[in-house]
Enzyme design. Structure first.
Site, mmCIF file in Angstrom:
data_model
loop_
_atom_site.group_PDB
_atom_site.id
_atom_site.type_symbol
_atom_site.label_atom_id
_atom_site.label_comp_id
_atom_site.label_asym_id
_atom_site.label_seq_id
_atom_site.Cartn_x
_atom_site.Cartn_y
_atom_site.Cartn_z
ATOM 1 N N ASP A 26 0.791 -1.244 0.000
ATOM 2 C CA ASP A 26 0.000 0.000 0.000
ATOM 3 C C ASP A 26 0.823 1.293 0.000
ATOM 4 O O ASP A 26 0.472 2.253 0.709
ATOM 5 C CB ASP A 26 -0.953 0.008 1.218
ATOM 6 C CG ASP A 26 -1.893 -1.187 1.227
ATOM 7 O OD1 ASP A 26 -1.870 -1.979 0.275
ATOM 8 O OD2 ASP A 26 -2.652 -1.330 2.207
ATOM 9 N N LYS A 131 -6.705 -4.918 -2.829
ATOM 10 C CA LYS A 131 -7.299 -5.545 -1.647
ATOM 11 C C LYS A 131 -8.332 -4.614 -1.007
ATOM 12 O O LYS A 131 -8.083 -3.415 -0.876
ATOM 13 C CB LYS A 131 -6.196 -5.932 -0.653
ATOM 14 C CG LYS A 131 -5.368 -4.772 -0.102
ATOM 15 C CD LYS A 131 -4.156 -5.333 0.618
ATOM 16 C CE LYS A 131 -3.449 -4.360 1.510
ATOM 17 N NZ LYS A 131 -4.169 -3.533 2.427
ATOM 18 N N CYS A 164 -1.786 -2.419 7.931
ATOM 19 C CA CYS A 164 -1.770 -3.356 6.802
ATOM 20 C C CYS A 164 -0.536 -4.258 6.764
ATOM 21 O O CYS A 164 -0.625 -5.409 6.330
ATOM 22 C CB CYS A 164 -1.942 -2.596 5.500
ATOM 23 S SG CYS A 164 -3.603 -1.893 5.381
HETATM 24 N N1 TIU Z 1 -2.549 0.291 4.413
HETATM 25 C C1 TIU Z 1 -2.959 0.535 5.660
HETATM 26 O O1 TIU Z 1 -2.207 0.391 6.615
HETATM 27 N N2 TIU Z 1 -4.253 1.013 5.818
HETATM 28 C C2 TIU Z 1 -4.659 1.840 6.847
HETATM 29 O O2 TIU Z 1 -5.825 2.205 6.927
HETATM 30 N N3 TIU Z 1 -3.704 2.248 7.729
HETATM 31 C C3 TIU Z 1 -3.857 3.139 8.765
HETATM 32 O O3 TIU Z 1 -2.920 3.285 9.541
HETATM 33 N N4 TIU Z 1 -4.971 3.850 8.852
#
Ligand code: TIU
Length: 228
Positions: A26, A131, A164
C-alpha cells in the site's frame, strides 16, 4: 538454488532468492501524500515518508537480482460494492471512502490517490494486488499467485506498520510463510506503534516473523545472487 542469509532478529533469516518474494504494501498516494485517506483520518502523513528511500533501495536490488516483486493497494470498486458498511461508517473522517478529495475519490480504484507513489511504481512483471481490507490475503488472489510461483518466504515492506503490514504478516504466518520486515522500509502515523509492532513480530522466538533493516537485506540479496 540461490541461497542466502539476512542478518535479522530474533535470528538469521535463511532464504532462497527463487522462492522469496518482496511485497510492497500500500505505498499509495492515499496514505503517503496530503489530501488522501490517511489525512482524512486525522493523521500527519509526512511521518510515512522516511520509508520511501529504503523501500526504493530494496526494490531496485530485488529487480537487479531477479527476485519476484508484488505490490498491493488498499481500495474499493468505483461503485463501492465491495466496501463493507462497517468500514465505510467507522470513525468520523473529514471525507468518507468514495467522497471526492484533492486526489480524486478517497480510496477508490482508478483514482489518482489510489495509485502507487511514483518513486516505487511497479514495472512489467510485478503483479499489483488490489485488496479491500487491511490484510493482503483477504479476498485477493495473492495466495494463488505465491503458490503458482513456489514462493515460501516473504520480505514485507510498506505502510502502515501496525495496520496493513502487521495484518499481512500475521495472515502470511498462518498460511505457512516465513516473513521478514525491514524496519526502515515500513512506517506508521504513530512511531511508538511502529516500534511496538516490530517488537511483537520478533518476540517469542519470532512468533510472526523476523525484523531486519534494508541495508542488511540488500547485502543478503546481493550475496545470494552472486553466490559469494
Ligand atoms: N494500508 C494501511 O495500513 N491502511 C490503513 O488504513 N492504515 C492506517 O494506519 N490507517
Amino acid at each position: 538454488m540461490r541461497k542466502g542469509t539476512i542478518q535479522a532478529e530474533p535470528y538469521d533469516f535463511e532464504f532462497d532468492l527463487d522462492s522469496t518474494a518482496l511485497i510492497m504494501i500500500d505505498m499509495q498516494r492515499d496514505f503517503v501524500e496530503p489530501g488522501g485517506f490517511g489525512e482524512t483520518l486525522g493523521n500527519d502523513v509526512s511521518l510515512l515518508r522516511s520509508s520511501i528511500e529504503p523501500c526504493k533501495d530494496l526494490l531496485e536490488t530485488a529487480r537487479k537480482v531477479g527476485m519476484f516483486v508484488i505490490h498491493t493497494r488498499e481500495g474499493h470498486r468505483p461503485d463501492l460494492s465491495d466496501l463493507q458498511p462497517a468500514k465505510r461508517d467507522r470513525g468520523n473522517p473529514t471525507l468518507k471512502i468514495g467522497d471526492v478529495g484533492p486526489m480524486g475519490r478517497i480510496l477508490v480504484r482508478g483514482e489518482p490517490g489510489h495509485d502507487i507513489i511514483p518513486e516505487l511504481y511497479p514495472i512489467k512483471g510485478e503483479p499489483v494486488v488490489d485488496k479491500p481490507g487491511k490484510g493482503a490475503f483477504y479476498e485477493t488472489d495473492l495466495l494463488g499467485i505465491l503458490r503458482n510461483r513456489n514462493i515460501k518466504k516473504l520480505i514485507v515492506c510498506g505502510v502502515t506498520t501496525e495496520v496493513c503490514v502487521h495484518t499481512t504478516v500475521r495472515e502470511a504466518n498462518d498460511r505457512g510463510f516465513d516473513a521478514l520486515v525491514p524496519a526502515d522500509c515500513t512506517a506508521s502515523y504513530f512511531p511508538e506503534f511502529k516500534r511496538v509492532a516490530l517488537e511483537m513480530i520478533k518476540a517469542q522466538g519470532g512468533i510472526f516473523g523476523w525484523v531486519s533493516d534494508s541495508d542488511k537485506v540488500v547485502k543478503g540479496l546481493e550475496k545470494a545472487s552472486t553466490g559469494s
